[in-house]
Design an enzyme around this catalytic site. Structure first.
Site, PDB file in Angstrom:
ATOM      1  CB  THR A  83      -0.916   0.020   1.229  1.00 43.65           C
ATOM      2  OG1 THR A  83      -1.481   1.332   1.374  1.00 43.65           O
ATOM      3  CG2 THR A  83      -0.170  -0.305   2.502  1.00 43.65           C
ATOM      4  CB  CYS A 196      -4.330   4.553  -3.921  1.00 51.05           C
ATOM      5  SG  CYS A 196      -5.384   3.383  -3.038  1.00 51.05           S
TER       6      CYS A 196
END
Length: 232
Positions: A83, A196
């Protein structure tokens, strides 16, 4: 082949992409039935998201550090935080685990520079767009990242948490992201960083008039380079 340790589950939708890409890339390079040597520690994202919303970053750092230590104990030889946002505590995780950490922003910046992109638009969670840790890392590589305005940041963040992290892909949300890209192109953006790991589920190169840099794919490619590099 070196063993990679993945800190995942943030969300599991994108972690599943990591698993598929890492194994597929190893198979493509080695052929036959080869696959990646992986250890995965997958967290409960509901807990992580709540702590993020509350701004409890020190607690989150403790969680990520603990995950890194567990992966080292399991035999990992390098770490991937699956992430972008949680790279806020990448340095702490790397130091505590005592393992090399393949940094998603470094690998993405290298891809941008190779393509001749210097002013990429950063699309990401609100935390990644508004905290300085990610932009500062890109600046180290000579990039000048751009972020959308407040209203667009709110829309981008909402779509990530309320849709993409839940596996929902909506055409109106794709159109909203395209509109942001068009607006930022007019302001001088010369590329788009999908900052993202879920955004790649929604936006591909065909959705953008600018070169797209999918951080998930770039991160995985760098990890496979490490895993397959010659050496002890």
């Amino acid at each position: 082949m070196r063993t990679l340790g993945l800190i995942g589950g943030m969300s599991w939708e994108s972690t599943a992409v990591y698993y598929r890409l890492l194994n597929g890339m190893v198979r493509d390079r080695l052929g036959g039935l080869h696959s990646a040597r992986l250890l995965l520690l997958s967290v409960d994202f509901a807990e992580i998201a709540a702590l993020q919303a509350e701004g409890r970053w020190s607690v989150l750092t403790e969680r990520m550090v603990d995950a890194g230590r567990h992966l080292r104990a399991g035999g990992a030889e390098a770490l991937l935080i699956c992430t972008n946002t949680m790279h806020l505590m990448a340095a702490a995780v790397e130091e505590a685990a005592g393992l090399p950490l393949i940094h998603i922003a470094d690998t993405t910046a290298a891809a941008c520079r190779k393509a001749g992109v210097r002013r990429p638009l950063l699309l990401a969670t609100r935390y990644t767009m508004e905290h300085p840790f990610y932009a500062e890392r890109l600046h180290r590589h000579g990039l000048e990242p751009l972020v959308p305005g407040p209203e667009d940041r709110t829309t981008i963040h909402r779509i990530i948490y309320e849709e993409l992290c839940r596996g929902e892909i909506r055409e109106d949300s794709r159109a909203a992201y395209r509109a942001v890209i068009e607006r930022m192109r007019a302001e001088g953006a010369d590329g788009v960083i999908l900052g993202c790991t879920e955004i790649g589920l929604l936006i591909r190169q065909e959705d953008s008039p600018l070169p797209v840099f999918d951080t998930t794919e770039i991160h995985c490619a760098a990890a496979v380079d490490f895993a397959l590099a010659p050496g002890p």
